[in-house]
Design an enzyme around this catalytic site. Structure first.
Site: not given
Ligand code: PGA
Length: 249
Positions: A12, A166
């Site tokens: 992402n 998440e």
């Molecule tokens: P991060 O983000 O890997 O930078 O913690 C994950 C996400 O928000 O999908």
């Protein structure tokens, strides 16, 4: 991992990436070798401005391109929004819905997220539906109830989507949930999916997201019911994204 499920490693890019950054995407495309392709599916969700160009770079390769959000309608008077049909037309085959940053920044609620997930399916796209508790909700012992309620409200009627767990406090913070906490939450999610969708719930991918990096990916991806990862920051570097793919058991 769940036996019989091909894991999905999804990147992402959030609000990062210019045309000049497509070199990163080319490096990822070049780094996905045959062995990797057989073991996992790889997806990058760049900002919408780059979907067409990214799909061109990835065309004919094993890397799929996705979007980070969609509107629920096919078309109409919705200034600034993009329908799944438009995103698909631009070259996206998946779309993240209900990311905690959209829940927080844009007030998206569970019914709106369910509508977006239904819309993605209508357009033939994979919806990746995000759920996760805040630090306060975890500290006060409400993490599982919060995630269950989010699932209840945001899952579509038919299977064919993926879920991403998440924890909000783990996103972009460098903190990750412990493998035990991840196992416990993914088991709760699996149970709910099976209760709702029967055998299809057993086959639904449940990704973990929140500070997944090359050095913790192997451990997190080995946890039961973790069928892939949603990777933010580390997906902006080809070497890190590929290292996460390589760490996938
Ligand atoms: P991060 O983000 O890997 O930078 O913690 C994950 C996400 O928000 O999908």
């Amino acid at each position: 991992m769940t036996p019989g499920i091909k894991p999905l490693i999804a990147g992402n890019w959030k609000m990062n990436g210019m045309l000049a950054d497509l070199g990163t995407l080319n490096e990822i495309v070049a780094g996905i070798d045959d062995a990797m392709q057989q073991r996992l599916d790889a997806l990058i969700c760049p900002p919408a401005t780059l979907i067409t160009a990214a799909a061109k770079c990835a065309g004919g390769s094993a890397l799929a391109i996705g979007a980070q959000n969609c509107h629920a309608a096919v078309k109409g008077a919705h200034t600034g929004d993009l329908s799944p049909e438009m995103l698909s037309d631009a070259g996206a085959s998946a779309v993240i819905v209900g990311h905690s940053e959209r829940r927080a920044d844009h007030g998206e609620n569970d019914p709106a997220i369910r509508d977006k997930a239904e819309a993605a399916a209508r357009a033939g796209m994979l919806a990746i539906i995000c759920v996760g508790e805040t630090a306060h909700q975890r500290e006060t012992g409400h993490a599982e109830a919060v995630v269950s309620a989010q699932l209840d409200g945001s899952l579509p009627m038919e299977p064919g989507f993926a879920v991403a767990y998440e924890p909000v406090w783990a996103i972009g913070t460098g903190r990750t949930a412990t493998p035990d906490d991840v196992a416990a939450m993914h088991a709760v999610i699996r149970e709910q999916l099976v209760h709702r969708f029967g055998a299809a719930g057993d086959r639904t991918r449940i990704l973990y997201g929140g500070s997944v990096k090359p050095d913790n990916a192997g451990e997190l991806l080995a946890v039961a019911n973790v069928d892939g990862a949603l990777v933010g920051g580390a997906s902006l570097k080809a070497a890190d994204f590929l290292a996460i793919c390589r760490a996938c058991p």
